[in-house]
Design an enzyme around this catalytic site. Structure first.
Site, PDB file in Angstrom:
ATOM      1  N   ASP A 137      29.645  52.447 -34.890  1.00 56.99           N
ATOM      2  CA  ASP A 137      29.217  53.845 -34.847  1.00 56.99           C
ATOM      3  C   ASP A 137      27.803  53.987 -35.394  1.00 56.99           C
ATOM      4  O   ASP A 137      27.427  55.036 -35.908  1.00 56.99           O
ATOM      5  CB  ASP A 137      30.197  54.719 -35.648  1.00 56.99           C
ATOM      6  CG  ASP A 137      30.027  56.195 -35.344  1.00 56.99           C
ATOM      7  OD1 ASP A 137      30.451  57.027 -36.191  1.00 56.99           O
ATOM      8  OD2 ASP A 137      29.472  56.545 -34.280  1.00 56.99           O
ATOM      9  N   LYS A 140      23.058  53.230 -31.266  1.00 59.00           N
ATOM     10  CA  LYS A 140      23.795  52.778 -30.074  1.00 59.00           C
ATOM     11  C   LYS A 140      23.173  51.541 -29.423  1.00 59.00           C
ATOM     12  O   LYS A 140      23.886  50.715 -28.868  1.00 59.00           O
ATOM     13  CB  LYS A 140      23.915  53.914 -29.058  1.00 59.00           C
ATOM     14  CG  LYS A 140      24.444  55.221 -29.670  1.00 59.00           C
ATOM     15  CD  LYS A 140      25.671  55.020 -30.536  1.00 59.00           C
ATOM     16  CE  LYS A 140      25.882  56.191 -31.496  1.00 59.00           C
ATOM     17  NZ  LYS A 140      26.880  55.886 -32.546  1.00 59.00           N
ATOM     18  N   ASP A 165      32.378  54.062 -30.883  1.00 60.72           N
ATOM     19  CA  ASP A 165      32.226  55.499 -30.699  1.00 60.72           C
ATOM     20  C   ASP A 165      31.072  55.766 -29.736  1.00 60.72           C
ATOM     21  O   ASP A 165      30.183  54.913 -29.556  1.00 60.72           O
ATOM     22  CB  ASP A 165      31.953  56.175 -32.051  1.00 60.72           C
ATOM     23  CG  ASP A 165      32.002  57.697 -31.945  1.00 60.72           C
ATOM     24  OD1 ASP A 165      31.350  58.369 -32.755  1.00 60.72           O
ATOM     25  OD2 ASP A 165      32.678  58.219 -31.030  1.00 60.72           O
ATOM     26  N   ASN A 166      31.062  56.926 -29.097  1.00 56.71           N
ATOM     27  CA  ASN A 166      29.919  57.431 -28.331  1.00 56.71           C
ATOM     28  C   ASN A 166      29.528  56.612 -27.118  1.00 56.71           C
ATOM     29  O   ASN A 166      28.328  56.538 -26.771  1.00 56.71           O
ATOM     30  CB  ASN A 166      28.677  57.542 -29.229  1.00 56.71           C
ATOM     31  CG  ASN A 166      28.952  58.260 -30.510  1.00 56.71           C
ATOM     32  OD1 ASN A 166      28.874  57.671 -31.594  1.00 56.71           O
ATOM     33  ND2 ASN A 166      29.313  59.522 -30.418  1.00 56.71           N
ATOM     34  N   GLU A 195      32.199  65.063 -30.915  1.00 56.42           N
ATOM     35  CA  GLU A 195      32.711  65.755 -32.103  1.00 56.42           C
ATOM     36  C   GLU A 195      32.311  67.230 -32.115  1.00 56.42           C
ATOM     37  O   GLU A 195      31.172  67.588 -31.880  1.00 56.42           O
ATOM     38  CB  GLU A 195      32.227  65.078 -33.400  1.00 56.42           C
ATOM     39  CG  GLU A 195      30.765  64.737 -33.474  1.00 56.42           C
ATOM     40  CD  GLU A 195      30.454  63.329 -32.992  1.00 56.42           C
ATOM     41  OE1 GLU A 195      31.181  62.804 -32.135  1.00 56.42           O
ATOM     42  OE2 GLU A 195      29.464  62.762 -33.429  1.00 56.42           O
TER      43      GLU A 195
HETATM   44  C1  LIG Z   1      21.023  48.808 -36.746  1.00 55.91           C
HETATM   45  N1  LIG Z   1      21.760  48.433 -37.907  1.00 55.91           N
HETATM   46  C2  LIG Z   1      22.251  49.312 -38.819  1.00 55.91           C
HETATM   47  N2  LIG Z   1      22.752  48.809 -39.962  1.00 55.91           N
HETATM   48  C3  LIG Z   1      23.254  49.646 -40.892  1.00 55.91           C
HETATM   49  N3  LIG Z   1      23.300  50.987 -40.766  1.00 55.91           N
HETATM   50  C4  LIG Z   1      22.807  51.505 -39.627  1.00 55.91           C
HETATM   51  C5  LIG Z   1      22.273  50.710 -38.602  1.00 55.91           C
HETATM   52  N4  LIG Z   1      21.888  51.523 -37.593  1.00 55.91           N
HETATM   53  C6  LIG Z   1      22.167  52.782 -37.975  1.00 55.91           C
HETATM   54  N5  LIG Z   1      22.707  52.786 -39.208  1.00 55.91           N
HETATM   55  C7  LIG Z   1      23.201  53.930 -39.940  1.00 55.91           C
HETATM   56  O1  LIG Z   1      24.316  54.420 -39.208  1.00 55.91           O
HETATM   57  C8  LIG Z   1      24.230  55.828 -39.029  1.00 55.91           C
HETATM   58  C9  LIG Z   1      23.734  56.098 -37.651  1.00 55.91           C
HETATM   59  C10 LIG Z   1      24.553  56.501 -36.693  1.00 55.91           C
HETATM   60  C11 LIG Z   1      24.037  56.692 -35.304  1.00 55.91           C
HETATM   61  N6  LIG Z   1      24.909  57.634 -34.619  1.00 55.91           N
HETATM   62  C12 LIG Z   1      24.418  58.393 -33.643  1.00 55.91           C
HETATM   63  O2  LIG Z   1      23.255  58.300 -33.262  1.00 55.91           O
HETATM   64  C13 LIG Z   1      25.309  59.430 -33.065  1.00 55.91           C
HETATM   65  C14 LIG Z   1      24.726  60.463 -32.339  1.00 55.91           C
HETATM   66  C15 LIG Z   1      25.526  61.481 -31.789  1.00 55.91           C
HETATM   67  C16 LIG Z   1      24.895  62.558 -31.034  1.00 55.91           C
HETATM   68  C17 LIG Z   1      25.456  63.009 -29.851  1.00 55.91           C
HETATM   69  C18 LIG Z   1      24.856  64.046 -29.118  1.00 55.91           C
HETATM   70  C19 LIG Z   1      23.695  64.641 -29.585  1.00 55.91           C
HETATM   71  F1  LIG Z   1      23.122  65.647 -28.906  1.00 55.91           F
HETATM   72  C20 LIG Z   1      23.134  64.197 -30.787  1.00 55.91           C
HETATM   73  C21 LIG Z   1      23.718  63.156 -31.500  1.00 55.91           C
HETATM   74  C22 LIG Z   1      26.923  61.455 -31.981  1.00 55.91           C
HETATM   75  C23 LIG Z   1      27.492  60.404 -32.705  1.00 55.91           C
HETATM   76  O3  LIG Z   1      28.830  60.347 -32.893  1.00 55.91           O
HETATM   77  C24 LIG Z   1      26.702  59.395 -33.238  1.00 55.91           C
HETATM   78  O4  LIG Z   1      27.333  58.373 -33.902  1.00 55.91           O
HETATM   79  C25 LIG Z   1      23.241  56.240 -40.098  1.00 55.91           C
HETATM   80  F2  LIG Z   1      22.657  57.426 -39.820  1.00 55.91           F
HETATM   81  C26 LIG Z   1      22.242  55.108 -40.061  1.00 55.91           C
HETATM   82  O5  LIG Z   1      21.483  55.068 -41.247  1.00 55.91           O
HETATM   83 MG   LIG Z   2      29.453  58.433 -33.561  1.00 55.49          MG
END
Ligand SMILES: CNc1ncnc2c1ncn2[C@@H]1O[C@H](/C=C/CNC(=O)c2cc(-c3ccc(F)cc3)cc(O)c2O)[C@H](F)[C@H]1O
Ligand SMILES: [Mg+2]
Length: 210
Positions: A137, A140, A165-166, A195
């Site tokens: 999650d 992406k 997810d997603n 969500e």
């Molecule tokens: C790349 N390696 C990483 N290692 C450790 N932590 C990480 C890493 N990469 C990110 N994180 C960490 O994981 C999290 C990131 C979550 C990203 N999730 C989404 O973008 C995401 C976006 C939407 C979405 C849908 C429609 C819309 F209009 C707007 C948004 C819906 C969803 O359910 C999501 O999960 C955190 F923020 C980041 O620091």
């Molecule tokens: Mg998500």
């Protein structure tokens, strides 16, 4: 197979237990300010997969505020361990509070760092041989490279379950293509909604065949 039962949660808010933490976050994000938690609808599918796998070891990529961490950890058998990776320290600090409020600290190990750096070190640093369940999650575009990295590092065994997810919104097209076309995975899409909205989204459950 994980069924898609309607999961009705009736929780009595005595003290901060996992159910009331989940309910509070969902209520806030549905009524006050949207946030990218997996949410209650997809959360029920997550719950049924966790219950079906009954994992001893779980890896979560992308803790965010800890909502799915709490959802997963509350269902784990005693002595099961959930390692969750989060590279944003501010967000990790919030997740630690959420996990503590739910009283689940002893089941959860929140590690601050990037998945790409940590995945190769998990075996020797955390004494985990393989993961029974991985919840993806995080960003992406990292679903696919991190999955390949987990394969290379021998963190998946025959029967390991990846739940992403997603896969529709925002989408992870290269990941979907990979797990659906690779002979090493048995994949299934659980249709749901983004969500707190009516927009289509869903979870992809992929069993690693070894
Ligand atoms: C790349 N390696 C990483 N290692 C450790 N932590 C990480 C890493 N990469 C990110 N994180 C960490 O994981 C999290 C990131 C979550 C990203 N999730 C989404 O973008 C995401 C976006 C939407 C979405 C849908 C429609 C819309 F209009 C707007 C948004 C819906 C969803 O359910 C999501 O999960 C955190 F923020 C980041 O620091
Ligand atoms: Mg998500």
């Amino acid at each position: 197979e994980a069924d898609r039962k309607e999961c009705t949660q009736v929780t009595h808010v005595h003290e901060w237990d996992p159910g009331s933490v989940i309910q509070a976050i969902d209520h806030y994000c549905r009524n006050k300010e949207w946030a990218m938690n997996v949410g209650d609808e997809k959360g029920c599918i997550l719950d049924s997969v966790v219950s079906e796998v009954n994992p001893a070891t779980v890896l979560e990529l992308g803790t965010y505020c800890g909502y799915s961490t709490v959802r997963i950890a509350r269902l784990l058998p005693p002595h099961a361990k959930l390692i969750t990776l989060e590279f944003n320290p501010a967000v990790a600090a919030i997740a630690r509070q959420v996990i503590a409020w739910a009283g689940l600290e002893d089941k959860v190990q929140l590690v601050e760092g990037a998945s790409g750096d940590f995945i190769p070190r998990i075996k020797e640093q955390f004494g985990v041989k393989t993961f029974d369940l991985v919840f993806l999650d995080h960003w992406k575009e990292y679903y696919l490279p991190d999955t390949k990295l987990m394969e290379e590092c021998g963190l998946l065994r025959k029967g390991s379950v990846l739940l992403a997810d997603n896969v529709v919104c925002p989408g992870a097209p290269d990941y979907l293509e990979y797990v659906r076309s690779s002979p090493r995975y048995e994949s299934r899409y659980f249709k749901s909604h983004l969500e707190y909205t009516k927009v289509e989204d869903g979870l992809e459950k992929s069993v690693f065949l070894g």
